[in-house]
Write an enzyme that holds these catalytic residues in place. Sequence first.
Site: not given
Length: 306
Positions: A9, A90-91, A115, A199, A248
Amino acid sequence: MKAFVFPGQGSQYCGMGRDLYDSFPVARDLMEQANELLGYRITDVMFSGTEEELRQTNRTQPAIFLHSMAAAALIKSNGSGGAAMAAGHSLGEYSALCFAGAISFADALRIVARRGELMQNAGKENPGTMAAIIGMAEGELEGLLAEASKEGIVQAANFNSPGQIVISGDIPAVKKAVELAPAKGARMAKELVVSGAFHSPLMRPAEAELAKALESVEFRDASIPVCMNAVAKLVTDAAEIRKNLLLQLTSSVLWTQSIETMATAGATEFVEVGPQKVLQGLIKRINRNASLSGVDTAESVQNILS
């Protein structure tokens, strides 16, 4: 040795993926499949959506995932997909795992869309924010967070590169950290425009539902090792992959450590697969000897395929 890395992102941009759709039937077919699976035209958001629309987490995440997978499909269709390992920020970890065959495209897209919804909702339920801390030694970070945590939850969210760390948590605590950071040695501290404290423990409202979503799909052992964010270790085992994906959500993204792990394992060439060049910039600061390139636009695809 080549490694593919997939962005997360923040890499979205207006018009993303349009030239891939227009230029390559393989990309167009995959994007139309995604429209059907999602039940709405994510390509409309990608091609003609505003910056504000693209910043909505429930749209950003499937858009970036789809752009990355379309670029990856083009590389594979030409027989150029020979990466020895992969990672995603991340993503982007979902993109890396899909590329590595650990999860199907359809399942990964559904999980990514879910998500995004869950994270956006968690951001409304537990309002929080994030900030970039630039130029601070990691050794000083612990003291900064300890002092700021008197105002609420705050932790390191992303170890992006040496000297670039993103923190995440309650709004008062993050603002306090930004205020204190210059005196602690930071060159710059800036709050980010985000819809939640990603996170961090403030994402816990999303955890149970994400766990259900992850349990509902089949994971396979990855065909190549994927260096996973929460542990900075190369992983192929399906059960470990599922566990680390859930971890995560509330854990720090160990990106600097992941790139170092991959370099130690022999990666010398990193190809960013997906929108923009954010990861190439980070990797350059982590490993100055690495060879860097990207696959984003139709022109860059042609460069890779030629």
